[in-house]
Design a protein around this motif. Structure first.
Motif, PDB file in Angstrom:
ATOM      1  N   LEU A   1      19.626  -8.963  41.698  1.00 20.60           N
ATOM      2  CA  LEU A   1      20.411  -7.952  40.864  1.00 20.60           C
ATOM      3  C   LEU A   1      19.805  -6.671  40.894  1.00 20.60           C
ATOM      4  O   LEU A   1      20.591  -5.820  41.099  1.00 20.60           O
ATOM      5  CB  LEU A   1      20.774  -8.682  39.263  1.00 20.60           C
ATOM      6  N   ARG A   2      18.493  -6.579  40.715  1.00 20.99           N
ATOM      7  CA  ARG A   2      17.897  -5.444  40.772  1.00 20.99           C
ATOM      8  C   ARG A   2      18.146  -4.634  42.248  1.00 20.99           C
ATOM      9  O   ARG A   2      18.269  -3.533  42.182  1.00 20.99           O
ATOM     10  CB  ARG A   2      16.335  -5.436  40.445  1.00 20.99           C
ATOM     11  N   SER A   3      18.144  -5.551  43.290  1.00 23.62           N
ATOM     12  CA  SER A   3      18.389  -5.007  44.763  1.00 23.62           C
ATOM     13  C   SER A   3      19.449  -4.471  44.689  1.00 23.62           C
ATOM     14  O   SER A   3      19.770  -3.620  45.540  1.00 23.62           O
ATOM     15  CB  SER A   3      17.840  -6.109  45.525  1.00 23.62           C
ATOM     16  N   LEU A   4      20.636  -5.132  44.195  1.00 23.89           N
ATOM     17  CA  LEU A   4      22.060  -4.600  44.128  1.00 23.89           C
ATOM     18  C   LEU A   4      22.184  -3.459  43.165  1.00 23.89           C
ATOM     19  O   LEU A   4      23.217  -2.905  42.962  1.00 23.89           O
ATOM     20  CB  LEU A   4      22.932  -5.612  43.806  1.00 23.89           C
ATOM     21  N   GLY A   5      21.320  -3.165  42.580  1.00 23.69           N
ATOM     22  CA  GLY A   5      21.351  -2.229  41.416  1.00 23.69           C
ATOM     23  C   GLY A   5      22.459  -2.681  40.280  1.00 23.69           C
ATOM     24  O   GLY A   5      23.037  -1.553  39.524  1.00 23.69           O
ATOM     25  N   ALA A   6      22.294  -3.798  39.841  1.00 27.71           N
ATOM     26  CA  ALA A   6      23.652  -4.350  39.121  1.00 27.71           C
ATOM     27  C   ALA A   6      22.895  -4.911  37.812  1.00 27.71           C
ATOM     28  O   ALA A   6      23.681  -5.831  37.246  1.00 27.71           O
ATOM     29  CB  ALA A   6      24.451  -5.255  39.932  1.00 27.71           C
ATOM     30  N   TYR A   7      21.650  -4.854  37.654  1.00 23.29           N
ATOM     31  CA  TYR A   7      20.882  -5.535  36.329  1.00 23.29           C
ATOM     32  C   TYR A   7      21.208  -4.698  35.216  1.00 23.29           C
ATOM     33  O   TYR A   7      20.663  -3.550  35.150  1.00 23.29           O
ATOM     34  CB  TYR A   7      19.565  -5.590  36.674  1.00 23.29           C
ATOM     35  N   ASN A   8      21.780  -5.470  34.328  1.00 28.87           N
ATOM     36  CA  ASN A   8      22.246  -4.681  32.941  1.00 28.87           C
ATOM     37  C   ASN A   8      21.404  -5.500  31.761  1.00 28.87           C
ATOM     38  O   ASN A   8      21.617  -6.490  31.335  1.00 28.87           O
ATOM     39  CB  ASN A   8      23.522  -5.099  32.504  1.00 28.87           C
ATOM     40  N   VAL A   9      20.251  -4.493  31.462  1.00 33.44           N
ATOM     41  CA  VAL A   9      19.494  -5.185  30.367  1.00 33.44           C
ATOM     42  C   VAL A   9      20.358  -5.305  29.086  1.00 33.44           C
ATOM     43  O   VAL A   9      19.953  -5.927  28.038  1.00 33.44           O
ATOM     44  CB  VAL A   9      18.225  -4.189  30.117  1.00 33.44           C
ATOM     45  N   GLY A  10      21.248  -4.603  28.725  1.00 39.35           N
ATOM     46  CA  GLY A  10      21.872  -4.892  27.431  1.00 39.35           C
ATOM     47  C   GLY A  10      21.410  -3.990  26.433  1.00 39.35           C
ATOM     48  O   GLY A  10      20.275  -3.453  26.616  1.00 39.35           O
ATOM     49  N   ASP A  11      21.660  -4.230  25.080  1.00 34.27           N
ATOM     50  CA  ASP A  11      21.307  -3.855  23.989  1.00 34.27           C
ATOM     51  C   ASP A  11      21.151  -4.801  22.922  1.00 34.27           C
ATOM     52  O   ASP A  11      22.351  -5.322  22.327  1.00 34.27           O
ATOM     53  CB  ASP A  11      22.292  -2.546  23.578  1.00 34.27           C
ATOM     54  N   PRO A  12      20.179  -5.462  22.586  1.00 37.38           N
ATOM     55  CA  PRO A  12      20.055  -6.364  21.625  1.00 37.38           C
ATOM     56  C   PRO A  12      20.260  -5.986  20.027  1.00 37.38           C
ATOM     57  O   PRO A  12      20.846  -6.997  19.498  1.00 37.38           O
ATOM     58  CB  PRO A  12      18.419  -6.852  21.303  1.00 37.38           C
ATOM     59  N   ASN A  13      20.441  -4.694  19.861  1.00 39.05           N
ATOM     60  CA  ASN A  13      21.181  -4.193  18.614  1.00 39.05           C
ATOM     61  C   ASN A  13      22.463  -3.864  18.554  1.00 39.05           C
ATOM     62  O   ASN A  13      23.015  -2.922  17.657  1.00 39.05           O
ATOM     63  CB  ASN A  13      20.045  -3.111  18.242  1.00 39.05           C
ATOM     64  N   SER A  14      23.190  -4.033  19.939  1.00 40.35           N
ATOM     65  CA  SER A  14      24.559  -3.603  20.042  1.00 40.35           C
ATOM     66  C   SER A  14      25.459  -4.052  18.834  1.00 40.35           C
ATOM     67  O   SER A  14      25.253  -5.257  18.318  1.00 40.35           O
ATOM     68  CB  SER A  14      25.224  -4.111  21.214  1.00 40.35           C
ATOM     69  N   ALA A  15      26.316  -3.037  18.274  1.00 43.09           N
ATOM     70  CA  ALA A  15      27.243  -3.457  17.139  1.00 43.09           C
ATOM     71  C   ALA A  15      28.495  -3.901  17.697  1.00 43.09           C
ATOM     72  O   ALA A  15      29.269  -4.363  16.815  1.00 43.09           O
ATOM     73  CB  ALA A  15      27.603  -2.099  16.493  1.00 43.09           C
ATOM     74  N   GLY A  16      28.565  -4.318  18.895  1.00 49.30           N
ATOM     75  CA  GLY A  16      29.768  -4.636  19.470  1.00 49.30           C
ATOM     76  C   GLY A  16      31.021  -3.936  19.198  1.00 49.30           C
ATOM     77  O   GLY A  16      30.914  -2.604  19.210  1.00 49.30           O
ATOM     78  N   VAL A  17      32.320  -4.545  19.256  1.00 50.58           N
ATOM     79  CA  VAL A  17      33.498  -3.785  19.091  1.00 50.58           C
ATOM     80  C   VAL A  17      34.302  -4.663  17.949  1.00 50.58           C
ATOM     81  O   VAL A  17      33.976  -5.770  17.961  1.00 50.58           O
ATOM     82  CB  VAL A  17      34.256  -3.543  20.550  1.00 50.58           C
TER      83      VAL A  17
END
Length: 314
Positions: free
Chosen positions: A176-192
């Motif tokens: 994924l990192r080689s494709l530039g597609a790694y999303n670390v996300g946010d553990p504190n995301s408030a969502g939607v």
């Protein structure tokens, strides 16, 4: 002449079989899909082993507590018998109590007590209680050892499954990192906010799931900062007061009598794909909320993107 040829060879570009060509984007994505499919199955096995380990550990802890209580009861009865022997000695009816007092072995103590002549009714009662307690303690001890051995085997299986998943996750992450597609996300995301057509328990479940959008996928994740697919679904429906099994395969089996056709979906239905190793939730209006795989986050996708193969209505 040989030296000249060697120099020419050294100056030639590395081509053909000597090179290790970099995979194309299409090849990398195809490999990633294969890894993700494998991960669904491995993670589910890991989760199943983890749940089995937690259950075995809980059972062992409970049995260990019972064993300690039973052992305390045996010691109390033993002390009572010794006190009774001392009292008997003091009134001049010692008989063969001396051997009993100094025997470190409970079974030898029993044997000596049983051989006494003219034992009183009170002593007979206490002897019987002690005998039953010793027998119960031995049974508890044997059960404890069996359960401990089983738990140890489960833990070994859990460790093996974890090692396999870790290796796969490492490979996924690298790709994924080689494709530039790694999303670390946010553990504190408030969502939607969920604004779909759900009602009742399904509404509560989907409201919870939507609040997790943006948080990272993590195998074995049960929140609050990261999730795997079945962990998210289990927690979402738990927020609505409905208890689901931990793994996607177990959730599919649990819903054997609750399965619904894909052309009759309702918000909150569990949606499975990839050989039932992955699960998400139908949100209505042709949308699905799920925790996809390593390097991604809890997200909302279309039914067409999700490719469901089965559905269960909690």
């Amino acid at each position: 002449m040989a030296a000249g040829l060697a120099a020419v060879v050294l100056l030639l570009p590395v081509t053909g079989a000597q090179a290790d060509p970099k995979p194309t984007v299409a090849q990398a994505k195809a490999k990633l899909k294969k890894l993700n499919d494998q991960a669904d199955q491995l993670v589910d096995r890991y989760n199943a082993a983890d749940e089995k380990w937690k259950k075995a550990r809980k059972q062992y802890a409970a049995l260990n507590d019972d064993y300690k209580k039973q052992n305390s009861r045996v010691e109390a009865l033993r002390s009572g018998l010794v006190s009774l022997a001392v009292n008997t000695y003091q009134v001049g009816d010692m008989g063969s109590w001396g051997n009993v007092l100094y025997s470190p072995d409970p079974e030898s103590m029993l044997s000596s007590l049983a051989a006494l002549d003219q034992i009183s009714q009170e002593r007979a009662k206490r002897l019987e209680e002690y005998e039953d307690a010793i027998k119960g303690l031995k049974q508890q001890r044997d059960r404890k050892k069996t359960l401990y051995d089983q738990a140890a085997q489960v833990k070994t299986d859990l460790r093996d499954q974890k090692d396999k998943v870790e290796r796969l996750v490492s490979e996924q992450t690298k790709l994924l990192r080689s494709l530039g597609a790694y999303n670390v996300g946010d553990p504190n995301s408030a969502g939607v906010s969920y604004r779909g057509p759900a009602s009742g328990d399904a509404l509560a479940a989907l409201q919870f799931a939507y609040k997790q959008v943006g948080k990272p996928y993590r195998y074995g994740g049960t929140g609050p900062g990261s999730w795997d697919c079945s962990g998210l679904v289990q927690a979402s429906w738990a927020a609505a007061g409905v208890s689901l099994p931990r793994t996607s395969y177990e959730q599919w089996a649990w819903g054997a009598s609750r399965r619904v056709p894909l052309d009759d979906l309702q918000p909150g239905d569990l949606l499975f794909h990839a050989g039932f190793g992955h699960v998400g939730m139908y949100a209505g209006d042709g949308k699905v909320v799920h925790a996809p795989q390593t390097g991604d986050v809890v997200k909302i996708v279309t039914l067409a993107e999700y490719h469901p193969i089965g559905a269960v209505r909690p």
